[in-house]
Design an enzyme around this catalytic site. Sequence first.
Site, PDB file in Angstrom:
ATOM      1  N   ARG A 280      -7.162  16.864  -3.882  1.00 17.00           N
ATOM      2  CA  ARG A 280      -7.383  17.910  -4.890  1.00 17.00           C
ATOM      3  C   ARG A 280      -8.793  18.450  -4.722  1.00 17.00           C
ATOM      4  O   ARG A 280      -9.701  17.703  -4.342  1.00 17.00           O
ATOM      5  CB  ARG A 280      -7.279  17.344  -6.305  1.00 17.00           C
ATOM      6  CG  ARG A 280      -5.989  16.670  -6.618  1.00 17.00           C
ATOM      7  CD  ARG A 280      -4.931  17.674  -6.995  1.00 17.00           C
ATOM      8  NE  ARG A 280      -3.698  17.003  -7.335  1.00 17.00           N
ATOM      9  CZ  ARG A 280      -2.553  17.635  -7.530  1.00 17.00           C
ATOM     10  NH1 ARG A 280      -2.485  18.951  -7.415  1.00 17.00           N
ATOM     11  NH2 ARG A 280      -1.472  16.966  -7.843  1.00 17.00           N
TER      12      ARG A 280
ATOM     13  N   HIS B  89     -13.580  13.903   5.494  1.00 17.42           N
ATOM     14  CA  HIS B  89     -12.800  15.021   6.021  1.00 17.42           C
ATOM     15  C   HIS B  89     -12.351  14.668   7.446  1.00 17.42           C
ATOM     16  O   HIS B  89     -13.201  14.347   8.294  1.00 17.42           O
ATOM     17  CB  HIS B  89     -13.672  16.282   6.026  1.00 17.42           C
ATOM     18  CG  HIS B  89     -12.954  17.504   6.503  1.00 17.42           C
ATOM     19  ND1 HIS B  89     -11.966  18.126   5.765  1.00 17.42           N
ATOM     20  CD2 HIS B  89     -13.064  18.210   7.662  1.00 17.42           C
ATOM     21  CE1 HIS B  89     -11.510  19.169   6.444  1.00 17.42           C
ATOM     22  NE2 HIS B  89     -12.152  19.244   7.600  1.00 17.42           N
TER      23      HIS B  89
ATOM     24  N   LEU C 288     -12.116  19.775  -6.539  1.00 17.83           N
ATOM     25  CA  LEU C 288     -12.768  19.648  -7.842  1.00 17.83           C
ATOM     26  C   LEU C 288     -13.652  20.872  -8.094  1.00 17.83           C
ATOM     27  O   LEU C 288     -14.377  21.315  -7.199  1.00 17.83           O
ATOM     28  CB  LEU C 288     -13.603  18.369  -7.871  1.00 17.83           C
ATOM     29  CG  LEU C 288     -12.769  17.081  -7.742  1.00 17.83           C
ATOM     30  CD1 LEU C 288     -13.676  15.876  -7.506  1.00 17.83           C
ATOM     31  CD2 LEU C 288     -11.903  16.864  -8.981  1.00 17.83           C
TER      32      LEU C 288
END
Length: 218
Positions: free
Chosen positions: A102, A120, A104
């Site tokens: 998600r 990542h 933020l």
Amino acid sequence: MSVYSIVVFISGSGSNLQALIEAQQSGVFQAEISLVVSDRADAYGLQRALNSHIPSAYVPLPRSVDRLPAVRASIRADWEQRLLTVTNAFAPDVIVLSGFMRVLSSTFLSGCTADIINQHPALLPDDSSDTFTTSTGAVIPTLRGAHVVQDALAQQLPITGCTVHRVTPIVDAGPVLARAEVPIVPEDTETTLHERIKIEERRLIVEVIKQLTQNSHI
Ligand code: GAR
């Protein structure tokens, strides 16, 4: 002095979380994983937290399809507020987004004083460039977003890797703390490539946390 507090956000398997748990248990860094938060009830990482007696919280983002944009925004804002309340109760020094799928908002980012770092599964440059120059001088496109392992294969890149970076309101673009390169081989599938990337990610995240805890004791 209070113990350095790590909160880990996950959405899935949590193999990086497991690496952090094992590093903590074997004393690689002086810190405590004080909370694991998941937006998915079926994230295996929640089981890993349970196995190691780490408090965990399932904070789902309610489904908001087919609703007005303003209603969706308000549902999301409420969800972030719940995330913040739960997280801040554990006074984190760092929040690790470890396979947390998600984005933020800046409201969340400014609502907590902890460092927020993200893992990542691709190579990110030091700036906002659309390309990344590898250690061998190869120039490859910067891969951002949620499907970067797939993208590396689809674009037939010779090399990819992983990055740990600070989180800013711009997605997958904050200051880089560590990265590692992973060559792509012809027989790679998304699964085999991602697994090799994750081997590097587990090593990197432990190194980064060790570094952050040492700096916090200066
Ligand atoms: C890791 O590869 C991480 O970089 C990636 O999810 C995986 C989590 O693995 N994160 C993202 O793609 C975030 N956009 P794990 O659940 O086995 O630790």
